[in-house]
Design a protein around this motif. Structure first.
Motif, mmCIF file in Angstrom:
data_model
loop_
_atom_site.group_PDB
_atom_site.id
_atom_site.type_symbol
_atom_site.label_atom_id
_atom_site.label_comp_id
_atom_site.label_asym_id
_atom_site.label_seq_id
_atom_site.Cartn_x
_atom_site.Cartn_y
_atom_site.Cartn_z
ATOM 1 N N LEU A 101 -45.783 -15.810 20.098
ATOM 2 C CA LEU A 101 -45.672 -14.662 19.742
ATOM 3 C C LEU A 101 -46.419 -13.339 21.077
ATOM 4 O O LEU A 101 -45.633 -12.247 21.103
ATOM 5 C CB LEU A 101 -45.152 -14.054 18.586
ATOM 6 C CG LEU A 101 -44.385 -14.812 17.374
ATOM 7 C CD1 LEU A 101 -44.675 -15.147 16.064
ATOM 8 C CD2 LEU A 101 -43.118 -14.387 17.258
ATOM 9 N N GLN A 102 -47.641 -13.770 20.518
ATOM 10 C CA GLN A 102 -48.240 -12.851 21.112
ATOM 11 C C GLN A 102 -48.650 -12.645 23.104
ATOM 12 O O GLN A 102 -48.376 -12.124 23.504
ATOM 13 C CB GLN A 102 -49.735 -12.641 20.828
ATOM 14 C CG GLN A 102 -50.160 -12.559 19.495
ATOM 15 C CD GLN A 102 -49.405 -10.386 18.919
ATOM 16 O OE1 GLN A 102 -49.743 -9.455 20.036
ATOM 17 N NE2 GLN A 102 -48.544 -11.014 18.568
ATOM 18 N N SER A 103 -47.838 -13.693 23.681
ATOM 19 C CA SER A 103 -47.460 -13.934 25.029
ATOM 20 C C SER A 103 -46.395 -12.649 25.644
ATOM 21 O O SER A 103 -45.486 -12.149 24.926
ATOM 22 C CB SER A 103 -47.052 -15.235 25.488
ATOM 23 O OG SER A 103 -45.815 -15.002 25.115
ATOM 24 N N ALA A 104 -46.714 -12.517 26.379
ATOM 25 C CA ALA A 104 -46.435 -11.361 27.874
ATOM 26 C C ALA A 104 -45.314 -12.515 27.816
ATOM 27 O O ALA A 104 -44.350 -10.967 28.128
ATOM 28 C CB ALA A 104 -47.287 -11.643 28.822
ATOM 29 N N PRO A 105 -44.362 -12.959 28.042
ATOM 30 C CA PRO A 105 -42.909 -13.151 28.422
ATOM 31 C C PRO A 105 -42.547 -12.917 26.956
ATOM 32 O O PRO A 105 -41.392 -11.678 26.756
ATOM 33 C CB PRO A 105 -43.041 -14.628 28.526
ATOM 34 C CG PRO A 105 -44.301 -14.389 29.427
ATOM 35 C CD PRO A 105 -45.489 -14.300 28.072
ATOM 36 N N VAL A 106 -43.245 -13.279 25.457
ATOM 37 C CA VAL A 106 -42.584 -13.358 24.705
ATOM 38 C C VAL A 106 -41.941 -11.693 24.384
ATOM 39 O O VAL A 106 -40.639 -10.610 24.023
ATOM 40 C CB VAL A 106 -42.928 -14.139 23.633
ATOM 41 C CG1 VAL A 106 -41.727 -13.330 22.534
ATOM 42 C CG2 VAL A 106 -42.813 -15.219 23.581
ATOM 43 N N LYS A 107 -43.119 -10.873 24.165
ATOM 44 C CA LYS A 107 -43.253 -9.091 24.482
ATOM 45 C C LYS A 107 -42.530 -8.724 25.227
ATOM 46 O O LYS A 107 -42.020 -7.216 24.816
ATOM 47 C CB LYS A 107 -45.109 -9.076 24.195
ATOM 48 C CG LYS A 107 -45.969 -9.311 23.205
ATOM 49 C CD LYS A 107 -47.241 -8.670 23.755
ATOM 50 C CE LYS A 107 -47.614 -7.643 22.365
ATOM 51 N NZ LYS A 107 -48.865 -7.592 22.925
ATOM 52 N N GLU A 108 -42.689 -8.722 26.886
ATOM 53 C CA GLU A 108 -41.978 -7.852 27.273
ATOM 54 C C GLU A 108 -40.587 -8.547 27.020
ATOM 55 O O GLU A 108 -39.546 -7.339 26.823
ATOM 56 C CB GLU A 108 -41.791 -8.575 28.597
ATOM 57 C CG GLU A 108 -43.053 -8.295 28.975
ATOM 58 C CD GLU A 108 -43.617 -8.520 30.849
ATOM 59 O OE1 GLU A 108 -42.511 -9.076 31.573
ATOM 60 O OE2 GLU A 108 -44.511 -8.392 31.174
ATOM 61 N N LYS A 109 -39.993 -9.623 26.457
ATOM 62 C CA LYS A 109 -38.440 -10.314 26.422
ATOM 63 C C LYS A 109 -37.870 -8.651 24.976
ATOM 64 O O LYS A 109 -36.978 -8.420 25.003
ATOM 65 C CB LYS A 109 -38.574 -11.373 25.667
ATOM 66 C CG LYS A 109 -37.126 -11.166 25.528
ATOM 67 C CD LYS A 109 -36.135 -12.195 26.736
ATOM 68 C CE LYS A 109 -34.443 -12.781 26.214
ATOM 69 N NZ LYS A 109 -33.724 -12.819 27.133
#
Length: 278
Positions: free
Chosen positions: A91-99
């Motif tokens: 949930l805190q990963s960059a791809p998910v946050k950017e999405k």
């Protein structure tokens, strides 16, 4: 070009932060299942308005996020459910946050992943109620067999004793799917009497205190209790395939359930956007 992309990403972060305190109670539930019917990934993606949640791009975003979670390394032993804590790093990963920031920027709404779970068992049954039609560019993730998007979902998990053939696995899974439909339609509170007894006395004002087993079976059960139908299928499967199964648990999700819905002034929000564009 790189500078423009960086600017858009920063702008998306600003918009997402501004919208983060708004009530998000609309949305969809995306599900992904494997071919062996032993695993299901559920993800609830919420936004502010039904209008936004019904767009094809929103359904695709939910599937994309679910596919990402499906591929994430989450340990889960047979018969277990791994929830949000197991997905904290994802949930805190960059791809998910950017999405998520990109969705908030595009929709101009608060968007959030409310729940995500990975369910594994010897057999996992699933029923998606009122499936949303998916865009043509939505694909099934590698290693999965099917995807769906819906507002309500039921999941049944089963334990199997013995070595189940492909035919036995399919028969048990098909029955689990029917029980999952029962879960969606009849909303049982508990699985069986043991769970019900462990919960203690029925709280004052609580309307639903039924078990799945004691409910009348809705799919051609002829008025019989679900427990009787389960026993009949257990006998049938044992006779035909020399394996045994039992129901170990269930899940029922409905989009936005339990979320306190506040009255938002969307007219004022639209007026601000119109005036700001002049």
């Amino acid at each position: 070009m790189a500078k423009a992309e960086d600017w858009l990403k920063e702008r998306a972060k600003v918009i997402a932060a501004k919208k983060s305190d708004r009530t998000a109670a609309e949305g969809v539930i995306a599900t992904i299942t494997d071919a062996k019917r032993k695993r299901a990934l559920l993800l609830e993606l919420l936004c502010e308005t039904d209008f936004a949640s019904r767009s094809p791009s929103y359904a695709k975003a939910a599937v994309d996020l679910a596919a990402s979670a499906y591929a994430a390394p989450v340990p889960a032993s047979s018969g277990s459910t791994s929830g949000p804590d197991a997905y904290a790093a994802w949930l805190q990963s960059a791809p998910v946050k950017e999405k998520m920031e990109g969705l908030a920027f595009t929709l101009r709404e608060n968007v959030k992943i409310r729940r995500v779970v990975n369910v594994t068992a010897d057999v996992v049954g699933l029923y998606s109620h009122s499936k949303v039609e998916l865009p043509a560019d939505v694909t099934v993730p590698e290693g999965a067999a099917a995807v769906s998007v819906c507002p309500k979902i039921g999941v049944i998990t089963m334990n199997v004793k013995g070595s189940a053939s492909d035919a036995a696995q399919k028969e048990i899974a098909d029955f689990a799917d029917k029980l999952s439909r029962q879960v969606v339609a009849m909303s049982p509170k508990f699985l069986n009497d043991a769970e019900k007894a462990a919960a203690g006395p029925k709280p004052e004002g609580e309307d639903n205190w039924e078990t799945l087993y004691e409910q009348e079976y809705m799919s051609g059960g002829g008025g019989k209790q679900t427990s009787s139908i389960i026993k009949a299928h257990q006998k049938q499967i044992k006779h035909a395939h020399q394996v045994e199964f039992d129901v170990s648990g269930f899940l029922r999700w409905e989009v936005g359930e339990g979320v306190e819905r506040k009255q938002e002034n969307y007219g004022e929000e639209v007026a601000k956007l119109v005036n700001g564009s002049r």
